[in-house]
Design a protein around this motif. Structure first.
Motif, PDB file in Angstrom:
ATOM      1  N   VAL A 337      54.401   2.347  94.526  1.00  0.00           N
ATOM      2  CA  VAL A 337      53.247   1.592  94.029  1.00  0.00           C
ATOM      3  C   VAL A 337      52.001   2.467  93.978  1.00  0.00           C
ATOM      4  CG1 VAL A 337      51.754  -0.411  94.416  1.00  0.00           C
ATOM      5  CG2 VAL A 337      54.206  -0.575  94.889  1.00  0.00           C
ATOM      6  N   SER A 338      51.778   3.246  95.031  1.00  0.00           N
ATOM      7  CA  SER A 338      50.601   4.119  95.070  1.00  0.00           C
ATOM      8  C   SER A 338      50.792   5.219  96.103  1.00  0.00           C
ATOM      9  CB  SER A 338      49.338   3.311  95.402  1.00  0.00           C
ATOM     10  OG  SER A 338      49.426   2.763  96.710  1.00  0.00           O
ATOM     11  N   ASP A 339      50.147   6.361  95.855  1.00  0.00           N
ATOM     12  CA  ASP A 339      50.082   7.457  96.811  1.00  0.00           C
ATOM     13  C   ASP A 339      48.716   7.351  97.480  1.00  0.00           C
ATOM     14  OD1 ASP A 339      49.641   9.892  98.108  1.00  0.00           O
ATOM     15  OD2 ASP A 339      50.579  11.103  96.545  1.00  0.00           O
ATOM     16  N   PRO A 340      48.662   7.055  98.781  1.00  0.00           N
ATOM     17  CA  PRO A 340      47.358   6.841  99.439  1.00  0.00           C
ATOM     18  C   PRO A 340      46.445   8.051  99.345  1.00  0.00           C
ATOM     19  CG  PRO A 340      49.116   7.125 101.063  1.00  0.00           C
ATOM     20  CD  PRO A 340      49.777   6.976  99.739  1.00  0.00           C
ATOM     21  N   ARG A 341      47.021   9.232  99.290  1.00  0.00           N
ATOM     22  CA  ARG A 341      46.209  10.447  99.178  1.00  0.00           C
ATOM     23  C   ARG A 341      45.492  10.497  97.838  1.00  0.00           C
ATOM     24  NH1 ARG A 341      50.962  14.557  99.929  1.00  0.00           N
ATOM     25  NH2 ARG A 341      51.692  13.122  98.316  1.00  0.00           N
ATOM     26  N   ALA A 342      46.200  10.121  96.777  1.00  0.00           N
ATOM     27  CA  ALA A 342      45.582  10.088  95.451  1.00  0.00           C
ATOM     28  C   ALA A 342      44.511   9.010  95.386  1.00  0.00           C
ATOM     29  CB  ALA A 342      46.645   9.858  94.382  1.00  0.00           C
ATOM     30  N   GLN A 343      44.773   7.881  96.024  1.00  0.00           N
ATOM     31  CA  GLN A 343      43.804   6.781  96.027  1.00  0.00           C
ATOM     32  C   GLN A 343      42.504   7.195  96.712  1.00  0.00           C
ATOM     33  OE1 GLN A 343      45.460   4.890  93.707  1.00  0.00           O
ATOM     34  NE2 GLN A 343      44.965   3.027  94.821  1.00  0.00           N
TER      35      GLN A 343
END
Length: 455
Positions: A337-343
């Motif tokens: 769903v998402s990469d927290p680092r990118a977020q």
């Protein structure tokens, strides 16, 4: 290419058909024998090969029936959510690399006194042996800075009288020294390449003990040693986000494998560097940059969504860029769903783009991210969702900081050596067996034939 090299190249080329024939095997045999290719199952889940207290990477939750459900990606260091860690030092307007290094190595957040003493220790270790830069780094310079770093790390081992001492105190000392020295090895290696291979001016700036790791990287790299507070802050955050990512990623697993053999710290870190440099691992952000440059060449109006979609479709159809069928920076082995680092990174990337007057480029990246996710989801049969990973934005950040592509992967190494060090220590403490997975042999027994009777 000299005559001997040409001869070797010709021989190698002629033997490729033989190599291909020998290595050929029916791909269905992997299923027949239950082989987890890449140590992952068909759903992409890694085979559990060990236990760790260092970090946790999660992208799913399980219901009472044991069914797996995708969720927003989560990353924690020693139990602390990466969002909380970054928000903590950003809120207090501090740099986070040194504090996070302390956390990963010693399993606790330092108090003010501990952090000050540790930061001072790392600063004092930012030095190389006398004439090392001249005699090692400046010799045999080349574009591949990761190779230069690997050579330098192995050579540093020859300066260590306790090279093969694997006691915890000695290994920790060696790791702390390498953590402090990595930025110097990388930047000086690039300066040597720039001077000898590209005919640029040569300058070597010594690190400043009063500055953070991120500040020193920019200081050593730039001719005038100058940088803005925001530039150093964004680079510091990039380092923190790349420091650690579980024991299963390729370079960290390499660290644990080589550690399990009883090898020395310098050899372990050299092996990890060799693993990280691959384009499927630490070199991914370079591919993103190259892809985006190609996009700008072929898309006349980068604000036109339809033009961008057409180019991205060409990528997926293997008709554009390197014709691999990939949109680089999209997808991750764990996150769906998402990469927290990118977020986390994206907000700071926007701030830096505003400071640099590059909001059009930022908007292009943002558009590509959204459009690529939608395209891949519609056109590919995938076992999990797809999202932008941290590499999608990191190359853009480094380019805005004026960091050359040759240093993109070395920057990753400057951060990830902290995680490698923590895993080396943990493997020495908890591991008591050499890591040795099995391979199923497929070859058949053959009768030996005397040399003069061979066809």
């Amino acid at each position: 290419m000299n005559a001997l090299t040409k001869q070797a190249a010709s021989f190698s080329e002629s033997m490729i058909p033989q190599c291909l024939e020998n290595a050929a095997m029916d791909p269905t045999l992997f299923d027949t024998y239950g082989v987890k290719r890449g140590l992952r199952d068909k759903a992409g889940n890694g085979v559990v090969a060990g236990l760790t207290n260092i970090s946790d990477v999660s992208a799913y939750w399980f219901d009472e029936q044991g069914n797996k459900h995708p969720q927003e990606g989560k990353l924690s260091y020693r139990g602390y959510n990466i969002n909380d860690l970054v928000n903590g030092f950003v809120r207090e307007k501090r740099f986070g690399f040194e504090e996070t290094t302390y956390l990963l190595l010693f399993s606790k957040l330092p108090d003010e006194k501990e952090l000050a003493e540790f930061t001072e220790l790392l600063a004092s270790l930012r030095r190389l042996p006398t004439n090392f830069v001249r005699d090692v780094i400046m010799k045999a310079s080349g574009k591949d800075i990761m190779n230069s770093m690997t050579r330098s790390v192995l050579t540093l081992g020859s300066y260590d009288d306790t090279l093969n001492d694997t006691s915890l105190s000695n290994v920790l000392r060696q790791c702390l020294m390498l953590i402090s020295e990595f930025p110097m090895l990388a930047v000086y290696g690039y300066r040597a390449y720039s001077h000898y291979e590209r005919n640029k001016s040569l300058y070597i700036h010594r690190p400043d003990m009063s500055l953070s790791t991120a500040e020193n990287i920019l200081r050593m790299l730039r001719p005038d040693k100058k940088f803005t507070k925001l530039e150093a802050l964004v680079l510091d955050i990039a380092l923190v986000l790349h420091m650690e990512h579980g024991g299963g990623n390729n370079s960290t697993f390499t660290t644990r494998v080589v550690t399990s053999s009883g090898s020395d710290t310098y050899s372990v870190m050299a092996a990890a560097l060799c693993s990280l440099k691959g384009p499927k691992h630490g070199g991914a952000n370079i591919k993103v940059q190259q892809m985006m440059k190609d996009l700008k060449k072929h898309v006349k109006d980068t604000s036109d969504v339809d033009e961008i979609v057409f180019y991205l479709s060409q990528l997926l159809n293997k008709e554009a860029f390197d014709k691999k069928g990939l949109i680089y920076g999209m997808g991750h082995a764990v996150y769906s769903v998402s990469d927290p680092r990118a977020q986390i990174f994206k907000g700071f990337v926007k701030d830096l783009a505003e400071e640099k007057g590059l909001m059009d480029d930022y908007q292009l990246y943002s558009n590509v991210e959204q459009l690529a996710v939608d395209l891949i989801s519609k056109r590919r049969t995938i076992y999990k969702g797809v999202c932008a990973n941290v590499d999608f934005y990191s190359g853009f950040v480094y380019s805005m900081l004026g960091i050359p592509e040759e240093l993109f992967t070395p920057l990753f190494a400057m951060a990830r050596i902290v995680g490698w060090s923590a895993h080396r220590m943990e493997e020495l403490i908890t591991g008591d067996k050499i890591i040795r997975p099995a391979y199923k042999p497929l070859s058949t027994q053959k009768e030996y034939i005397d040399l003069h009777n061979r066809p």
